[in-house]
Design a protein around this motif. Structure first.
Motif, short mmCIF file in Angstrom:
data_model
loop_
_atom_site.label_atom_id
_atom_site.label_comp_id
_atom_site.label_asym_id
_atom_site.label_seq_id
_atom_site.Cartn_x
_atom_site.Cartn_y
_atom_site.Cartn_z
N UNK A 342 18.07 -17.15 41.37
CA UNK A 342 19.36 -17.44 40.76
C UNK A 342 19.37 -16.73 39.41
N UNK A 343 20.26 -15.78 39.26
CA UNK A 343 20.36 -15.04 38.01
C UNK A 343 21.67 -15.40 37.31
N UNK A 344 21.75 -15.16 35.99
CA UNK A 344 23.04 -15.38 35.31
C UNK A 344 24.16 -14.65 36.05
N UNK A 345 25.23 -15.35 36.33
CA UNK A 345 26.32 -14.79 37.12
C UNK A 345 26.35 -15.37 38.52
N UNK A 346 25.16 -15.82 39.03
CA UNK A 346 25.11 -16.51 40.31
C UNK A 346 25.69 -17.93 40.23
#
Length: 546
Positions: A342-346
Motif C-alpha cells: 500500500x503506497x501513498x495514493x492507494x
C-alpha cells in the motif's frame, strides 16, 4: 501575524474608497460615475461566482429590477439619453442571463417556478417601461422600445418552456406507468435470476489474477482534490463511491476519473474522521461496481490483493498481490494487516479476496520498523475491514459527518476568532461610513461655490485622481507580493507536512522557522504598504480642492 494582516488590508481598502468619495460628487451611482462602474462591476463578479443556476437566475432578476428602478429615477430627474441607454443595456443583460440559466436547472419543478417568475416579472417590467417611454428624450426612445419588445419576446419564450416542461412531465409519468407494468410482468424471471445468483454465492469461483483485475478494475477510480489525490471504488451503479476520509479532507468537490478515461465532477456527501471513511457522489448511470464481501470470513494467510493509484500517478490501475498477515487493533479499530503493498495514493482503494470481492479499504502505512536502531526494511500496511464500512455506508450516503473531538475543538476556536474578526471589521466599517457621510457633507458645501472655483476644483480632482490611481497600482503590486509570499509559506508548510517518516519535533522546528521567515518578509512588505499610504496621503493633502 499572517492572519491579522487580513484586517489591515480591509481597513486600507475602506480608506481608499473614502478617498474616492470626492470624485463621485452628488451623482454617486449614476451611469458614467466611478461608483456606478464599481456597482456594475461588483454585480458582474457576484453573478460570475454564483454557480447554482437557480440562484444565479434569481440574482439576475433582482439586478434587472434594480436597473429598471434606476431607469425610472433617471427619467424622472431629466437624465440624458446616454445614461438611460446604459441602464437599459444592463437591464437587458440581466434579463437574458436569467432566461439562459433557467434552462440549466435540472429540477423540473424549480425550473417551472422560475419561468413563471420570469413571466410575471416581464409583465410588470413592460408596464414600467411603457410608462417611462413617454418621458424619455427622443434619442433614448429607441432603446426603451427595443427593451419592451425583448421583454415580450422573453415572456413568450418562457411560456413556451413552461408548456414544454408540462408536456415532458406527462411523458415521464407515462414511462413510469409502463415500467411498473413491465416490472410486474418480469417478477417470475426475477425470481429465477435470484435463485441463480444465490447458487453462485454459495459456491463462488476462485479467480486468477487476470480475472480479478478484469472484475474489479473498472470500478476502481482516481480521486483528485485541491490538496492531493487518492483512490476509491464505485459501490453503487448510480455513482456512490467509497474512499478514505483523509483522501477528501478539507474538500467538498472532487474530480473522479474512471479506468476507461471518463471524468466526472463529484461531491463529498458524508465522512467519518474517526474510522477514516467517506462517500462521494457523481452523476452517472449503469456504472461498474465492486462486490462487497465478508471480512469476518477472512483468515490469517488468505490471499489478498490491493488495487489503486499509488503515489497519485494517473494511468492504469496498480495491482499488488499478498496475504492477510493478521488482525490487529489500533486505537479503537480492528484492522487487517496485509503483506500486499500500500503506497501513498492507494488510500481508499479496494482490498479484494481470491473471489474478487472487496474485504477491506486500503488505509494506512506505518513507518519502517526497527529494533535497537537497526532498520528492518519493512512497513506495516493496514486496511479497514469491509464489514465495518457496511455498517457506516447508509449514514455516509445520507450526509452524516462524524468529527474527531480534537479537530472539533480546534474548529470551534477558529470560529470564535472569526466572529471576533467580523466584529472588529463591522466597527471599522461603521466608522468608515460615518467618515464617508462627513466627507459627502463637505463636498456638497463645496459644490455651492463659484463657477471659477468649480473649474479649479475639477482640475485639482483630476490631479488627485491620478495620484490615487498611481497609489492603487503600487498598492496592488505590494499586496500581490504579500499574497505570493503567503502562498509560498503555505506551499513550504505543506511540503514539510507531506514528507513521511520525519520526527514531529523536527517538523515543528521547520514549521517555526518557516513562520518566522514568512512573518519577517510579510512585515517588511506591510511596512512598505504603510509607508506608501503615508506618502500618498501626504501628497493628496497638498491639494486643497474647493
Amino acid at each position: 501575524m499572517v492572519k491579522n494582516t487580513i484586517t489591515i488590508r480591509i481597513i486600507v481598502a475602506i480608506l481608499t474608497l473614502i478617498l474616492l468619495v470626492p470624485f463621485s460628487a452628488s451623482a454617486a451611482t449614476k451611469p458614467g460615475s466611478l461608483f456606478y462602474f464599481f456597482d456594475t462591476a461588483f454585480e458582474r463578479v457576484n453573478l460570475f461566482f454564483t454557480f447554482n443556476p437557480e440562484k444565479k437566475a434569481m440574482k439576475a432578476l433582482d439586478y434587472a429590477d434594480k436597473r429598471l428602478a434606476e431607469i425610472k429615477t433617471i427619467t424622472e430627474e431629466g437624465g440624458n439619453a446616454d445614461d438611460i441607454k446604459t441602464s437599459i443595456a444592463n437591464y437587458e443583460r440581466n434579463i437574458a442571463l436569467a432566461a439562459e440559466k433557467s434552462k440549466e436547472i435540472k429540477d423540473k419543478g424549480q425550473e417551472e417556478n422560475l419561468l413563471n417568475l420570469i413571466t410575471n416579472s416581464a409583465s410588470k417590467n413592460q408596464e414600467v417601461l411603457s410608462a417611462v417611454l413617454a418621458k424619455v428624450p427622443d434619442e433614448a426612445k429607441g432603446a426603451i422600445t427595443k427593451a419592451i419588445e425583448a421583454s415580450k419576446k422573453g415572456q413568450v419564450e418562457a411560456l413556451k418552456q413552461v408548456a414544454e416542461l408540462n408536456k415532458e412531465i406527462v411523458g415521464l409519468k407515462q414511462e413510469i406507468a409502463e415500467l411498473k407494468r413491465l416490472q410486474i410482468g418480469n417478477k417470475q424471471a426475477e425470481t429465477e435470476l435470484k435463485k441463480t445468483v444465490a447458487s453462485l454465492q454459495k459456491n463462488p469461483k476462485i479467480l486468477n489474477s487476470k480475472e480479478i483485475i478484469a472484475k474489479v478494475k473498472p470500478a476502481v477510480v482516481y480521486i483528485e482534490t485541491s490538496k492531493g489525490s487518492g483512490s476509491g471504488m464505485i459501490i453503487e451503479s448510480d455513482g456512490f463511491i467509497l474512499t478514505n476520509n483523509h483522501v477528501v479532507t478539507g474538500s467538498y468537490s472532487v474530480k473522479v476519473k474512471l479506468s476507461d478515461g471518463r471524468v466526472f465532477n463529484g461531491g463529498v456527501l458524508g465522512r467519518n474522521e474517526i474510522i477514516d471513511l467517506a462517500i462521494i457522489k457523481i452523476d452517472g448511470n449503469n456504472l461498474p461496481t465492486v462486490g462487497l464481501g465478508n471480512s469476518d470470513a477472512i483468515d490469517q494467510g488468505d490471499e489478498a490483493f490491493t488495487l489503486g493509484y499509488p503515489l497519485g500517478i494517473e494511468g492504469d490501475v496498480s495491482f499488488k498481490e499478498g496475504t492477510v498477515s493478521r488482525r490487529i487493533a489500533v486505537g479503537n479499530i480492528d484492522y487487517l494487516e496485509i503483506s500486499a503493498d500500500i503506497l501513498p495514493g492507494n488510500s481508499g482503494g479496494p482490498l479484494v479476496d481470491q473471489f474478487g470481492q472487496v474485504i477491506g479499504i486500503n488505509t494506512a502505512v506505518l513507518p519502517e520498523a526497527s529494533v535497537q536502531g537497526i532498520s528492518l526494511g519493512e512497513t506495516l500496511k493496514f486496511a479497514i475491514p469491509v464489514n465495518i464500512a457496511k455498517t457506516l455506508i447508509p449514514d455516509l450516503k445520507a450526509g452524516k459527518v462524524v468529527i474527531d473531538e480534537i479537530v472539533q475543538a480546534k474548529e470551534a476556536a477558529t470560529k470564535a476568532k472569526e466572529v471576533e474578526e467580523k466584529r472588529k471589521i463591522e466597527e471599522v466599517k461603521m466608522e468608515a461610513e460615518r467618515l464617508a457621510a462627513e466627507k459627502t457633507r463637505i463636498i456638497e458645501e463645496e459644490n455651492r461655490r463659484t463657477e471659477a472655483q468649480i473649474l479649479a476644483a475639477q482640475q485639482c480632482r483630476q490631479n488627485k485622481q491620478a495620484i490615487v490611481t498611481e497609489y492603487n497600482n503600487r498598492k496592488f503590486n505590494l499586496e500581490q507580493q504579500i499574497t505570493d509570499r503567503r502562498s509560498k509559506y503555505y506551499a513550504d508548510y505543506s511540503a514539510i507536512t507531506n514528507v513521511p517518516f520525519v520526527v514531529a519535533e523536527i517538523k515543528q522546528r521547520q514549521y517555526d522557522a518557516l513562520e518566522r521567515e514568512a512573518n519577517r518578509d510579510i512585515a517588511l512588505l506591510e511596512l512598505d504598504l504603510d509607508n506608501l499610504y503615508i506618502d500618498y496621503s501626504s501628497r493628496l493633502n497638498q491639494f486643497q480642492c474647493y
